[in-house]
Scaffold this motif. Structure first.
Motif, PDB file in Angstrom:
ATOM      1  N   VAL A 205       0.836  -1.207   0.000  1.00 27.07           N
ATOM      2  CA  VAL A 205       0.000   0.000   0.000  1.00 27.07           C
ATOM      3  C   VAL A 205       0.866   1.251   0.000  1.00 27.07           C
ATOM      4  N   GLY A 206       1.898   1.259   0.849  1.00 29.46           N
ATOM      5  CA  GLY A 206       2.773   2.424   0.928  1.00 29.46           C
ATOM      6  C   GLY A 206       3.494   2.701  -0.386  1.00 29.46           C
ATOM      7  N   MET A 207       4.025   1.657  -1.027  1.00 30.17           N
ATOM      8  CA  MET A 207       4.729   1.853  -2.283  1.00 30.17           C
ATOM      9  C   MET A 207       3.799   2.340  -3.378  1.00 30.17           C
ATOM     10  N   ALA A 208       2.572   1.810  -3.430  1.00 29.41           N
ATOM     11  CA  ALA A 208       1.608   2.236  -4.449  1.00 29.41           C
ATOM     12  C   ALA A 208       1.286   3.718  -4.307  1.00 29.41           C
ATOM     13  N   MET A 209       1.104   4.190  -3.075  1.00 29.61           N
ATOM     14  CA  MET A 209       0.749   5.599  -2.863  1.00 29.61           C
ATOM     15  C   MET A 209       1.921   6.518  -3.194  1.00 29.61           C
ATOM     16  N   LEU A 210       3.145   6.077  -2.922  1.00 38.25           N
ATOM     17  CA  LEU A 210       4.302   6.914  -3.238  1.00 38.25           C
ATOM     18  C   LEU A 210       4.546   6.978  -4.743  1.00 38.25           C
ATOM     19  N   LEU A 211       4.407   5.847  -5.423  1.00 38.15           N
ATOM     20  CA  LEU A 211       4.602   5.846  -6.879  1.00 38.15           C
ATOM     21  C   LEU A 211       3.533   6.676  -7.582  1.00 38.15           C
ATOM     22  N   TRP A 212       2.363   6.800  -6.970  1.00 33.55           N
ATOM     23  CA  TRP A 212       1.266   7.589  -7.521  1.00 33.55           C
ATOM     24  C   TRP A 212       1.664   9.072  -7.628  1.00 33.55           C
ATOM     25  N   ASN A 213       2.611   9.503  -6.825  1.00 35.09           N
ATOM     26  CA  ASN A 213       2.995  10.917  -6.774  1.00 35.09           C
ATOM     27  C   ASN A 213       4.075  11.304  -7.780  1.00 35.09           C
ATOM     28  N   SER A 214       4.453  10.416  -8.670  1.00 31.79           N
ATOM     29  CA  SER A 214       5.630  10.670  -9.513  1.00 31.79           C
ATOM     30  C   SER A 214       5.501  11.960 -10.341  1.00 31.79           C
ATOM     31  N   ARG A 215       4.379  12.162 -11.001  1.00 29.89           N
ATOM     32  CA  ARG A 215       4.224  13.360 -11.837  1.00 29.89           C
ATOM     33  C   ARG A 215       4.165  14.624 -10.989  1.00 29.89           C
ATOM     34  N   ALA A 216       3.503  14.529  -9.827  1.00 27.87           N
ATOM     35  CA  ALA A 216       3.421  15.693  -8.940  1.00 27.87           C
ATOM     36  C   ALA A 216       4.807  16.085  -8.438  1.00 27.87           C
ATOM     37  N   LEU A 217       5.654  15.105  -8.159  1.00 28.58           N
ATOM     38  CA  LEU A 217       7.005  15.408  -7.688  1.00 28.58           C
ATOM     39  C   LEU A 217       7.819  16.098  -8.784  1.00 28.58           C
TER      40      LEU A 217
ATOM     41  N   ARG B 225      -2.195  19.555  -1.619  1.00 27.66           N
ATOM     42  CA  ARG B 225      -2.706  18.916  -0.394  1.00 27.66           C
ATOM     43  C   ARG B 225      -2.880  17.421  -0.597  1.00 27.66           C
ATOM     44  N   ARG B 226      -3.425  17.035  -1.725  1.00 26.33           N
ATOM     45  CA  ARG B 226      -3.593  15.609  -1.996  1.00 26.33           C
ATOM     46  C   ARG B 226      -2.244  14.925  -2.169  1.00 26.33           C
ATOM     47  N   THR B 227      -1.320  15.616  -2.803  1.00 24.57           N
ATOM     48  CA  THR B 227       0.016  15.043  -2.963  1.00 24.57           C
ATOM     49  C   THR B 227       0.670  14.812  -1.612  1.00 24.57           C
ATOM     50  N   ARG B 228       0.572  15.811  -0.737  1.00 23.31           N
ATOM     51  CA  ARG B 228       1.147  15.668   0.600  1.00 23.31           C
ATOM     52  C   ARG B 228       0.455  14.553   1.377  1.00 23.31           C
ATOM     53  N   PHE B 229      -0.865  14.477   1.252  1.00 24.98           N
ATOM     54  CA  PHE B 229      -1.618  13.444   1.977  1.00 24.98           C
ATOM     55  C   PHE B 229      -1.179  12.046   1.530  1.00 24.98           C
ATOM     56  N   ARG B 230      -1.081  11.832   0.216  1.00 23.57           N
ATOM     57  CA  ARG B 230      -0.653  10.520  -0.282  1.00 23.57           C
ATOM     58  C   ARG B 230       0.778  10.207   0.148  1.00 23.57           C
TER      59      ARG B 230
END
Length: 332
Positions: free
Chosen positions: A203-215, A233-238
């Protein structure tokens, strides 16, 4: 200097390195197994001793090393990208220390004796509680500096709690057990530990990889990222949820293992175009390979008692700090 490698080639090479690390971990230890004997044990045709060594000792340990290393490497890369701080790692948000405090509480109060799952569950619970406190402290601020300051406050508080538990430990054996856990180890881990940690890590890895474009967008600054449509805010939350759940689950079964999240992104970054999204998955694979090789090292280094994994990773982290310092001095 940057030696950018095509992304598919880099990922394939790191995946191969992680596979080699895992296979080597299965073959070598206090009792070496030949490849033929290992294959026979894996297919059910081997002798009883080889089967016990493979399935009860080495396989769960190797899988945990891969999973925990991948989570720590990915979390370090994601946090360095989000905070724009090359020295960021999971402990910056207080997650690692909070999870460690939960595990120490389970050992101190004897709760770990009730059931093997109590210690990891309490560690994960404390990591999530620290996340809630972090949200309260950071408020609606979108600046990474606010998160860093709040995370450092939580990490210091959790560290003080751990020191208090050691100081008030009822007997030397309890203090020794707590210290051993804080130094990190994968010794005597079973598939039960793997099933506890793996869902959290996934779960943790999936949520972090979801942020790739935002980063990637955040490399231009918060205002530019918002102009490009990034919801900060959503990026920080994930990012926070993914780090808390994933690192909490990893630390819960491995103990406190530092520096993996710090050094792996630094080793991977020169091989990419240096964008945060290009570093995430390679850092996960690199972390898996690094921790597996480090765990193999603690078993093969001749000592009277097995070294703790956290000690080895700490020694690996020092050269990276020195190299980074030397590079910064040249830039000055």
């Amino acid at each position: 200097m940057t030696f950018a490698i095509p992304r598919p080639v880099l990922i394939a090479a790191l995946a191969g390195l992680a596979a080699v690390a895992a296979m080597t971990s299965l073959l070598f230890g206090a009792v070496d197994l030949s490849l033929a004997r290992l294959i026979a044990a894996a297919t059910g045709d081997g002798d009883r001793v080889a089967s016990i060594i493979l399935f009860d000792l080495r396989l769960p340990r190797a899988l945990l090393a891969l999973a925990v290393g991948a989570m720590l490497g990915l979390a370090g890369a994601a946090l360095q990208g989000y905070l724009r701080n090359p020295l960021a790692e999971p402990s910056v948000l207080g997650t690692s220390n909070a999870a460690a405090l939960g595990a120490v509480a389970a050992l101190y109060f004897g709760l770990a004796q009730i059931h093997p799952a109590v210690l990891p569950l309490l560690a994960i619970g404390c990591a999530l509680v620290s996340l809630g406190i972090l949200f309260l402290l950071a408020g609606n601020a979108e600046s990474p500096l606010t998160l860093i300051l709040a995370g450092l406050a939580l990490a210091t508080l959790a560290g003080a709690g751990i020191s208090l538990a050691l100081n008030l430990s009822p007997n030397p054996f309890a203090a020794m057990e707590i210290m051993t856990w804080l130094l990190g180890s994968l010794e005597n881990r079973s598939f039960a530990h793997l099933w506890i940690a793996l869902p959290c890590i996934a779960v943790g890895m999936a949520m972090l990889l979801w942020n790739s474009r935002a980063l990637d967008a955040l490399t231009l600054g918060e205002d530019a990222a918002q102009a490009l449509g990034t919801d900060l805010r959503r990026t920080r939350f994930r990012l926070l949820i993914g780090t808390a759940i994933g690192v909490g689950g990893a630390v819960a079964v491995s103990g406190a293992i530092g520096f993996v999240g710090l050094i792996v992104p630094h080793l991977i970054r020169p091989l990419t175009d240096r964008s945060p999204s290009a570093i995430l998955l390679p850092s996960a694979l690199g972390g898996a390979a690094l921790l597996t090789f480090a765990d193999l090292g603690v078993r093969l280094i001749p000592t009277t008692s097995e070294l703790n994994l956290g000690v080895v990773t700490a020694f690996l982290g020092v050269p990276v700090f020195l190299l980074y310092l030397m590079r910064e001095r040249r830039l000055w």
